[in-house]
Design a protein around this motif. Structure first.
Motif, short mmCIF file in Angstrom:
data_model
loop_
_atom_site.label_atom_id
_atom_site.label_comp_id
_atom_site.label_asym_id
_atom_site.label_seq_id
_atom_site.Cartn_x
_atom_site.Cartn_y
_atom_site.Cartn_z
N ALA A 38 0.84 -1.20 0.00
CA ALA A 38 0.00 0.00 0.00
C ALA A 38 0.87 1.25 0.00
O ALA A 38 0.44 2.32 -0.41
N SER A 39 2.10 1.14 0.49
CA SER A 39 3.00 2.29 0.46
C SER A 39 3.86 2.29 -0.80
O SER A 39 4.81 3.05 -0.90
N GLY A 378 -4.29 2.27 15.36
CA GLY A 378 -5.09 3.37 15.89
C GLY A 378 -4.22 4.58 16.12
O GLY A 378 -3.31 4.87 15.36
N LYS A 379 -4.50 5.28 17.24
CA LYS A 379 -3.80 6.54 17.48
C LYS A 379 -2.46 6.28 18.18
O LYS A 379 -2.31 6.50 19.38
N ILE A 380 -1.51 5.79 17.43
CA ILE A 380 -0.21 5.49 18.02
C ILE A 380 0.88 5.77 17.01
O ILE A 380 0.65 5.69 15.81
N MET A 453 -6.50 4.35 21.67
CA MET A 453 -7.42 5.48 21.54
C MET A 453 -6.89 6.65 22.34
O MET A 453 -6.36 6.47 23.44
N ASP A 461 -19.21 6.56 21.24
CA ASP A 461 -19.18 6.32 19.80
C ASP A 461 -18.52 4.99 19.50
O ASP A 461 -18.94 4.26 18.61
N TYR A 465 -20.14 1.98 17.63
CA TYR A 465 -19.49 1.40 16.46
C TYR A 465 -19.48 -0.13 16.54
O TYR A 465 -19.83 -0.82 15.59
N LYS A 557 -21.39 14.21 16.06
CA LYS A 557 -21.69 15.42 15.30
C LYS A 557 -22.88 16.24 15.81
O LYS A 557 -22.80 17.45 15.86
N LYS A 578 -13.38 26.76 0.39
CA LYS A 578 -13.45 25.29 0.36
C LYS A 578 -14.76 24.74 0.91
O LYS A 578 -15.13 23.61 0.61
N CYS A 602 -18.22 18.96 8.34
CA CYS A 602 -17.54 17.95 7.53
C CYS A 602 -16.05 17.94 7.80
O CYS A 602 -15.37 16.96 7.49
#
Ligand SMILES: Cc1cc2nc3c(=O)[nH]c(=O)nc-3n(C[C@H](O)[C@H](O)[C@H](O)COP(=O)(O)O)c2cc1C
Ligand code: FES
Lengths: 622, 294
Positions: A38-39, A378-380, A453, A461, A465, A557, A578, A602
């Protein structure tokens, strides 16, 4: 390749391969795993090959396309052997320099080296990078060394030596005893003891016995099975042959998701090579033992990872689980005794046989032995696959190996066990990770996904999910799972849009109980876990949503709004240009404003603004 | 009715009877409650017998109690209640009037049984020659036409060493045509001697299969956990907008749960090509770079 007719010939072949190879000959290894693809690694591989021809070095340099190394974040990865100089995120323009300077002259190119984000230092060798240094890569380590499409590579690093050891000198019961002593527990989620499972299958009566490798890997966020299959299929094949020998089975199946075409490709290449060498098929290495494996592709249904549903699917039906009062070890595939194990479990078997149960049992905690591969995502900072001994703490994994959270955000929780697991909060950061500790915390091991996270993740959320996921993947057989999950999702959705009330939480708890108690298979029995753990550890977030109509993480949201900070806004007008719904107005060079009634939140303006002037707020609009 | 405050209940001339439409469990319970509080109740049911769906279920959610155990006493009560009149095998045709004073028109279907005399003993059902005739499923017929018959035959023989080759063959067919064409399924049904309904059941259970042709560019977006926490939802919204603006048949969109490249999330796949670290801006970039997009 000639068919090997006894274990001695295998040993001889290994010696020949090893002697033929010059350990000092430079080898450029490039990761060809899905992450690196993918890279853009395919382009890099091409460039390397062309460049070597251009510099007329075909004879002097080998190129090896390996499986996943684990450090997918920094792909495409290139490691130069024998020095092990490591270059991350290689670009095609750097290729010719890497060859002429590093490969030929052993000179390190400083600016291409990996920079440790925490210390800012440049690191030359693969083994010195903190991400790898703290890991114990017993299963996964070979991935970076071998070409998965070449059986010789695997044999050279003593592959199939466990088979060589077992066939002439060990009895099936010896193999089972060895696995039992090692304390190996299944890596597919439940953590069932593998030795015991084999033993009961070996004792069961049936005209035929089956071995199944579960490579359905449906847990979102986990991809270690894929990487093992793509990078080192032979280790799984060897494990399966040993398992078949132990329970006396002649037929094996591997059930792979249709989403993993590369894994299917590499596995079938490996099967053909093993057949050619006589390691699979009739009379393996002249031992009188027959075994072969068929590949069966799944059709993309999460529940098919569950063992009884998987069996249904191999039988050509829709994958609906059945009640487990009779175990698969007694009546499984086509009603014959069957052993199902996960990919990683199988890959552990050759190691246990080779190095001994004692060695294996010395790694890990009291009740969970060996290493486990986690996918740290995730967020790492350092996302990728990490292999650590059982019992390492969350803190060590997230901060020492994972390099902490990006953008100086606060670490909030990790989610383990996929949709059947739960969220473990920061306060339990010092908890050692093994099967039982995770269970005690309300989560589970699952297949090893570890989703990190940060403060920007809303736990309600997340619960919503997972409920959506479980509802979507429920096969619909039990009404409690089919309908109950739907009702829970409705409540969670209400909370997320600010329509929750004081009854919401008690209702969720009550429904959770019913669903857990009355569902047939593991999917329903564990579906409420994400909700229960978030309720247990993050109740205040639920309460903010319900009572104050606020989303503290600013994710939901309907509960947030955007505002422009007039002090930071320079009036450049970029955001207004934009904005897809024209919600932003203002004079040039003067602070702009957002019409909150038109704004769809958005996120385009936030991405556009160079001055960080757009703020997300929650609570009452002023 | 609750919202219609303009009608004054007091002004309307009220009758003491109620019509409950539908004789399922909720209709039965309402009828009993109303009848017990003194109203004359008519229960209208479309089927020949009351009971509805619940009577067909084994257990009830969430307590897993036996449905018939809950239901049968109520069935008997409704049948016996002096205040309840059952109107079964009938349909509602028309309603006129106002709150408190409705007039309904009911069509009573023919029943070939004299209701006055029938005791409901059930002997006629047992002896009915049509109901108890064994129904042997029809053998699948060979369809008159099938595309690429040679190819399909090859596929069938390629997988013939599998005990249950159906799903493997369907996967290949789905890959080649990018959906499962009806004629091929009919042919498979004939060749593998499997009922078409079974094949359709499989086709609709597994997510990989599509019964409609996919677009020229089939976009898959991962909504797995790792991609979700990194904002995959926004990518989906953006792609939807882009697709709406494009020609019909060019794109199709599918959201999936994990493509197994979680480290690079959010992940988007266009046909076979994987794109990692997706952002809203990158969506535009990728879509405009595709062939045939204006
Ligand atoms: C809903 C559900 C999904 C599962 N998905 C997987 C999976 O994707 N991969 C897997 O190896 N095991 C999965 N399992 C666990 C299997 O049922 C089974 O326990 C496992 O394959 C046994 O192998 P092990 O003893 O090596 O863990 C799943 C279980 C459930 C209930
Ligand atoms: S969660 Fe998106 S690829 Fe795995």
């Amino acid at each position: 390749m000639k068919k090997l007719s006894n274990p001695k010939e295998l040993e001889k072949l290994r010696k020949t391969i090893q002697n033929r190879r010059d350990p000092n000959k430079p080898v450029v290894t490039i990761c060809g795993g899905t992450g690196c693809q993918a890279s853009g690694c395919e382009h890099i591989i091409e460039t390397f090959k062309k460049e070597i021809i251009k510099q007329s070095l075909q004879e002097k340099i080998d190129v090896r396309i390996t499986g996943c190394h684990g450090f997918c974040e920094k792909g495409p990865l290139v490691v130069i052997y024998p020095s092990k100089i490591f270059y991350p995120m290689v670009k095609s323009k750097d290729v010719s320099r890497i060859i002429s300077e590093t490969v030929v002259n052993n000179k390190v190119i400083e600016e291409l080296l990996y920079v440790d984000p925490s210390s800012g230092e440049r690191i030359t060798y693969e083994d010195d990078i903190p991400f790898y240094k703290k890991q114990t890569r017993t299963i996964f380590g070979s991935n970076g060394k071998i070409d998965p499409k070449n059986i010789e590579d695997y044999i050279a690093i003593s592959g199939y030596s466990a088979l060589e050891k077992v066939l002439p000198s060990m009895k099936p019961q010896d193999v089972i005893d060895e696995v039992k002593k090692s304390g190996l527990r299944g890596r597919g989620g439940g953590g069932f003891r593998t030795g015991q499972k084999w033993e009961s299958c070996s004792k069961a009566k049936g005209k035929q016995k089956y071995i199944i490798c579960n490579a359905d890997e449906g847990d979102p966020g986990a991809y270690m099975d894929r990487s093992i299959l793509e990078g080192n299929s032979h280790s799984v094949i060897e494990g399966m042959i040993l398992g078949a020998f132990a329970i006396d089975s002649n037929h094996g199946y591997i059930y792979v998701r249709a989403e993993y075409p590369l894994a299917v490709k590499h596995f079938s290449i490996a099967l053909n090579q093993a057949r050619k060498l006589g390691l699979l098929g009739k009379n393996i290495l002249n031992s009188g033992f027959d075994f072969d494996i068929k590949i069966y592709q799944g059709g993309g249904a999460f529940v098919c990872g569950e063992s009884s549903a998987l069996i249904q699917s191999i039988e050509g039906n829709v994958g609906e689980p059945r009640a487990k009062h009779i175990h698969a070890t007694e009546r499984g595939l086509w009603d014959c005794p069957t052993v199902i194990n996960n990919v990683e479990t199988w890959a552990n078997i050759p190691l246990i046989i080779n190095k001994g149960a004692k060695w294996y049992a010395s790694i890990g905690t009291e009740k969970s032995k060996g290493t486990k591969i986690f996918s740290l995502v995730g967020k790492i900072n350092n996302t990728g696959l990490v292999e650590v001994p059982m019992g390492m703490t969350i803190k060590e994994i997230v901060f020492d190996i994972g390099g902490g959270i990006p953008n100086d955000k606060e670490f909030k929780a990790i989610q383990t066990g996929g949709p059947s697991g739960g969220c473990i909060p920061r306060s339990l950061m010092d908890m050692p990770i093994d099967f039982d500790e995770l269970k005690r915390a309300g989560s589970m091991m699952g297949s090893g996904g570890m989703i990190v996270m940060d403060e920007d993740t809303c736990m309600v959320d997340v619960a919503r999910y997972f409920m959506e996921f479980n509802l979507d993947e429920s096969c619909g057989k039990c009404s409690s799972c089919r309908e109950g999950n739907a009702r829970m999702l409705e409540i969670l959705e209400d909370i997320c849009v600010g329509k929750g009330n004081e009854n919401s939480i008690p209702l969720l708890e009550e429904l959770s109980e019913y669903i857990k108690e009355t569902s047939l298979c593991g999917l329903g029995k564990t579906a409420p876990n994400p909700v229960l753990t978030t309720l247990k550890y993050f109740k205040d977030e639920y309460l903010s949503h319900i009572q104050k109509k606020e989303c503290p993480a600013k994710v939901c949201k309907p509960l947030i709004f955007y505002e422009i900070n007039s002090e930071d806004c320079t009036g450049c007008g970029m955001c207004a240009k934009k904005c897809p719904v024209n919600a932003i107005t203002g004079e040039k060079k003067k602070p702009h404003t957002i019409d909150k009634d038109i704004c769809t939140k958005c996120g385009t303006c936030i991405a556009t603004c160079k001055f960080n002037a757009i703020q997300v707020k929650t609570g009452e609009k002023k | 009715m609750k919202d219609d405050k303009t009608i004054s209940m007091a002004a309307a001339e009220k009758h003491g009877s109620v019509l409950v439409i539908g004789g399922g469990i909720s209709g039965i319970q309402s009828a009993l409650d109303l009848a017990n509080s003194g109203f004359k109740v008519y229960v209208l049911e479309e089927k020949p017998a009351i009971g509805g769906v619940m009577s067909q279920l084994d257990k009830t959610f969430p307590t897993n109690d036996c449905s018939m155990c809950i239901m049968s006493p109520k069935l008997v009560d409704v049948g016996r209640h002096p205040n309840i009149e059952l109107i079964t095998f009938s349909e509602l045709k028309d309603i006129t009037g106002k709150v408190g004073n409705f007039k309904v028109k009911i069509l009573k279907k023919p029943r070939y049984v004299d209701g006055e005399k029938c005791t409901g003993c059930g002997v006629c059902i047992e002896n009915c020659p049509v109901l108890f005739q064994p129904q042997i499923p029809e053998k699948p017929k060979e369809p008159s036409q099938v595309r690429d018959q040679v190819y399909i035959d090859e596929l069938i023989s390629k997988y013939s060493y599998y005990e249950a080759p159906l799903i493997q063959i369907m996967l290949e067919v789905n890959k080649k045509y990018r959906y499962l064409p009806r004629d091929v399924l009919e042919y498979l049904s004939f060749k593998l001697d499997t009922a078409l309904s079974t094949i359709y059941r499989v086709a609709t259970f597994y997510k990989t299969f599509s019964l409609e042709p996919l677009g020229k560019y089939h976009i898959k977006i991962c909504l797995g956990t790792a991609c979700h926490v990194r904002g995959a939802r926004n990518i989906v919204d953006k792609v939807k907008d882009a697709i709406d603006a494009a020609e019909e048949g060019l794109f199709s969109l599918e959201t999936v749960n994990c493509l197994g490249a979680c480290a690079l999330g959010p992940i988007m796949m266009v046909n076979e090509e994987v794109h990692g670290h997706m952002t809203v801006d990158k969506v535009d970039e990728i879509i405009t770079s595709l062939e045939g997009i204006k």
